[in-house]
Design an enzyme around this catalytic site. Sequence first.
Site, short mmCIF file in Angstrom:
data_model
loop_
_atom_site.label_atom_id
_atom_site.label_comp_id
_atom_site.label_asym_id
_atom_site.label_seq_id
_atom_site.Cartn_x
_atom_site.Cartn_y
_atom_site.Cartn_z
N ASP A 66 -1.78 3.40 -10.59
CA ASP A 66 -0.34 3.53 -10.88
C ASP A 66 -0.05 3.98 -12.30
OD1 ASP A 66 0.62 2.86 -8.32
OD2 ASP A 66 0.27 0.74 -8.72
N ARG A 130 9.94 2.19 -7.26
CA ARG A 130 9.18 2.36 -8.50
C ARG A 130 9.30 3.76 -9.10
NH1 ARG A 130 5.16 -1.77 -8.40
NH2 ARG A 130 6.12 -3.55 -7.36
N HIS A 160 4.64 2.34 -1.73
CA HIS A 160 4.34 3.64 -2.32
C HIS A 160 4.15 4.71 -1.25
CE1 HIS A 160 2.56 1.40 -6.02
NE2 HIS A 160 3.69 1.98 -6.39
N CYS A 247 -5.68 2.43 -4.86
CA CYS A 247 -5.03 1.80 -6.01
C CYS A 247 -5.98 1.39 -7.12
CB CYS A 247 -4.30 0.53 -5.56
SG CYS A 247 -3.12 0.77 -4.23
#
Length: 252
Positions: A66, A130, A160, A247
Site C-alpha cells: 500500500d 482509501r 481495495h 499486500c
Amino acid sequence: MVIAITREVSSRFNECEITHIDRTPIDLDIARAQHHEYIKSLATLGCQIVELPAETDLPDSVFVEDTAFILDEVAVITRPGADSRKPETESIIQALSPYRPLVHITAPATVDGGDVLVLGKNIYVGISTRSNDAAIRQLQELLDNYGYKVTGVEMHDCLHLKTAVTKVDEKTLLINPKWVDNFHFKDFDWIVVDSSEPFAANCLPVNGQIIYPTSFPKTRTKLEARGYKIQAVSVDELAKAEGAVTCCSLII
C-alpha cells in the site's frame, strides 16, 4: 533478478485498520509464522528478499504494497488513505531509492497501492475509502511523460481494487465481477472466482508461478485447470487484517 521487499509483522498488528470485514482476534504468533512461510515461498521462486524490520507503532505496516507501486521507469510513493498508515512510506522511500527514481503522491490526494492495478501502459485505480479522484489526476500528471494512462474504476463491498481483480499473466485476470466495474477489463481473458469464494481474486504471479492462498481451493482448481503452477501459502491469519498475497511484498 526479481527483488521482493517485505516487512516483519508489527507487535500491534491486532490494532490494524478494518473496513469491510468484522474484527476478530489475530494470533500474532500464527500471523508471523504465516508471513515467514510467505517470504520463504518468494525465495523459493527465485526472489532476492529485502526484509525490513517491524514498525512497532504502525500496526498495518506488514502490508508494504500500500505504500508504493513500481513501474519500469519509476516507483510511485503513495499517500495511504488511512491516517494511521501515512508514516509507513518513510522507510519504503529508503528501501526503494536504490532501485528506481521516485515520484510522490501529495495532499489532497490519497491512494493505497492495493487499489492500483498495472496492466501494461494502463493503470487502473479503484475508487475506494482509501483512494480518491485527486490521486487519479495526480498520477496522470506524474506518469504522462512515460506514456501511461490512469483510469478510475468503480468498486464496492471490498477494501481495495486488488481484492476484486488481479493480474495472472499479460492476457489473463483473476476476477470477482460482482465487486468491480469490469467494463474496463473486457479485452482480457477472465478466470472468475468460485461464487463461494468471493475473496479469492487476489493472486501474486512471480517467475512463472502463482503465489495463492490455501483458503480458496475451488478457485485454485480453476487456475490449475488453465495450466498455472500454484505456490500455495496459508495467509488466513493475515486476512483477518484484510490482507492478501499481493499486500505483503513490493516486487521489483
